[in-house]
Motif scaffolding. Sequence first.
Motif, PDB file in Angstrom:
ATOM      1  N   SER A 295     131.265 -15.698 161.154  1.00 47.76           N
ATOM      2  CA  SER A 295     132.609 -16.229 161.408  1.00 47.76           C
ATOM      3  C   SER A 295     133.565 -15.608 160.404  1.00 47.76           C
ATOM      4  O   SER A 295     133.255 -15.518 159.211  1.00 47.76           O
ATOM      5  CB  SER A 295     132.623 -17.752 161.249  1.00 47.76           C
TER       6      SER A 295
ATOM      7  N   PRO B 188     137.022 -16.487 159.205  1.00 48.17           N
ATOM      8  CA  PRO B 188     138.126 -17.441 159.250  1.00 48.17           C
ATOM      9  C   PRO B 188     139.491 -16.755 159.198  1.00 48.17           C
ATOM     10  O   PRO B 188     139.621 -15.687 158.593  1.00 48.17           O
ATOM     11  CB  PRO B 188     137.910 -18.289 157.996  1.00 48.17           C
ATOM     12  N   TYR B 189     140.455 -17.388 159.847  1.00 49.78           N
ATOM     13  CA  TYR B 189     141.861 -16.941 159.948  1.00 49.78           C
ATOM     14  C   TYR B 189     142.012 -15.727 160.873  1.00 49.78           C
ATOM     15  O   TYR B 189     143.049 -15.081 160.886  1.00 49.78           O
ATOM     16  CB  TYR B 189     142.477 -16.655 158.561  1.00 49.78           C
TER      17      TYR B 189
ATOM     18  N   THR C 146     129.892 -26.524 163.410  1.00 47.04           N
ATOM     19  CA  THR C 146     130.955 -25.578 163.084  1.00 47.04           C
ATOM     20  C   THR C 146     132.269 -26.056 163.718  1.00 47.04           C
ATOM     21  O   THR C 146     132.289 -26.426 164.894  1.00 47.04           O
ATOM     22  CB  THR C 146     130.606 -24.176 163.648  1.00 47.04           C
TER      23      THR C 146
ATOM     24  N   ASP D 274     137.913 -23.947 165.002  1.00 42.57           N
ATOM     25  CA  ASP D 274     138.597 -22.723 164.559  1.00 42.57           C
ATOM     26  C   ASP D 274     137.600 -21.673 164.050  1.00 42.57           C
ATOM     27  O   ASP D 274     137.767 -20.479 164.290  1.00 42.57           O
ATOM     28  CB  ASP D 274     139.664 -23.038 163.493  1.00 42.57           C
ATOM     29  N   LEU D 275     136.541 -22.152 163.405  1.00 37.91           N
ATOM     30  CA  LEU D 275     135.521 -21.197 162.927  1.00 37.91           C
ATOM     31  C   LEU D 275     134.694 -20.651 164.082  1.00 37.91           C
ATOM     32  O   LEU D 275     134.309 -19.484 164.091  1.00 37.91           O
ATOM     33  CB  LEU D 275     134.601 -21.863 161.905  1.00 37.91           C
TER      34      LEU D 275
ATOM     35  N   SER E 181     136.357 -17.909 165.689  1.00 32.16           N
ATOM     36  CA  SER E 181     136.474 -16.678 164.891  1.00 32.16           C
ATOM     37  C   SER E 181     135.118 -15.989 164.709  1.00 32.16           C
ATOM     38  O   SER E 181     134.967 -15.138 163.847  1.00 32.16           O
ATOM     39  CB  SER E 181     137.075 -17.009 163.524  1.00 32.16           C
TER      40      SER E 181
ATOM     41  N   TYR F  13     146.396 -17.351 156.743  1.00 26.49           N
ATOM     42  CA  TYR F  13     145.743 -16.658 155.624  1.00 26.49           C
ATOM     43  C   TYR F  13     146.701 -16.544 154.430  1.00 26.49           C
ATOM     44  O   TYR F  13     146.287 -16.653 153.276  1.00 26.49           O
ATOM     45  CB  TYR F  13     145.259 -15.275 156.084  1.00 26.49           C
TER      46      TYR F  13
END
Lengths: 92, 390
Positions: free
Chosen positions: B290, B292-293, B330, B333-334, B337, B373
């Motif tokens: 994953s 993130p962002y 999880t 959002d993760l 990604s 981020y």
Amino acid sequence: MIIMTSRQQILKLYKTMLRESQKFPSYNFKQYAVRRVHDAFKENRSLTDAKFIENQLKEAYRNLDIIKRQVIIGQLYSTEKLVIENIEKNKK
Amino acid sequence: MLPYMTSSFGNMHSRTHAFGWNAEAGVEKARAQVAGLINSSPCEIVFTSGATESSNLAIKGALNYIKKNKIKKPHVITTQTEHKCVLETLRELEDEVEVTYLKVDNKGLIDLEELKRSIKDNTAMIAVMAVNNEIGTVQPLEEIGKIAKKNNVLFFCDAAQGVGKIPIDVNKNNISLMSISGHKMYGPKGIGALFVKNKVRILPLQSGGGQERNFRSGTNPVPLIVGLGKAAEIAKEEMKSNFEYVKMLAQKLIKIIKGNETQESKNDNILPFVIRNGDENGYPGCVNLSFPYVEGESLLLSLPGVALSSGSACTSQSLEPSYVLRALGTKDDLAHSSIRFGIGKFTTEEEVVETAEKVKESVTKLREMSPLYEMVKEGINLDEINWGDN
């Protein structure tokens, strides 16, 4: 004498198999064949049993035939080069 | 396979001429090759069109027999992270069958104590996969097999992702039924097999000429079966070296992208905040990360020359976050990604290095455009923000 002959024969076979493997049009099959040939000869480098060596040689000749045949089939249906092949080529 | 598409073109079910006998010999050789890979008897192998059909046949076939002869409403225990072919089959049967979906931990592993506690008087089957197709987690098959045996329950294992890649012994693991896929072990697509342990009773799903011990009527695709057999033979021979090779590539990929624990804080040349989903001791050919962002689909679009996916091939048309990752706990959002990196014996070291570098470059670029981020870099904890108030 038998061992000497075999050693020459084995070296010749090793080189032939590597050379034939390089003819695969598919990048991944080519790399796989080269790696497998290299690993198999390295793995069997210290064999001493004449009978076992003979069997391994027969197996290697069978595999050489498979490589040759698959190269021909691959050439009949080859595809565009992969991104990685162009990168590798540029590096060289 | 070629001889069976050209000179040996016979129908293996024709018993009255040499064309049929030749084809049958090829199929029986393949049956022995597949059996040799999983330590079963050749007569326990039934050829199907793939693991999806095998799983349907195993679950529906066994439960139909049990419903007819033993238990009116049988109970099945499975996991939330099974392949769709298992989950959808069980969901279809929910009116006639009681199903328990076991939770998994953050690595994707089931709790064996919970499995034991879930067994009831009417439990007829435990259905747990060998290797997860999205995160590579390997379930403790031997322990599950012991629990199944002790409770006199069938153990069905969808081993499509595991057979040919890790050693799977149906006898040692006390498996009653097991799905096998051809293309997952470098064999042809459109062919698979079902292991049906001797004395395990299942009812066929389709009617016809009674081929494959009456379990699966229909003319067998001889060239595909021969291809599957050869793939099984090669997989057995190469399993150890392939595993080590794939493991080396996986470690390299992870190290370039996210570094190791000690590197993470020191090295600027790695991506921060990358999370590996699943079990790091699982099958190394399935690396799920994953970022993130960054939106997984955006990342895929920014890597046009690389063949990657954000989930399994079977669910890649859906934009929903992976149900497997959600089962691991999880966050959405993760899960959105995440990228699944599939590594196999044909993958090269150069491809892995190039992919890892491109991923780093793309993630960095995408994060530069991400306001989230930016906030993280400023030290804002996104979890503490109540987005609803704005």
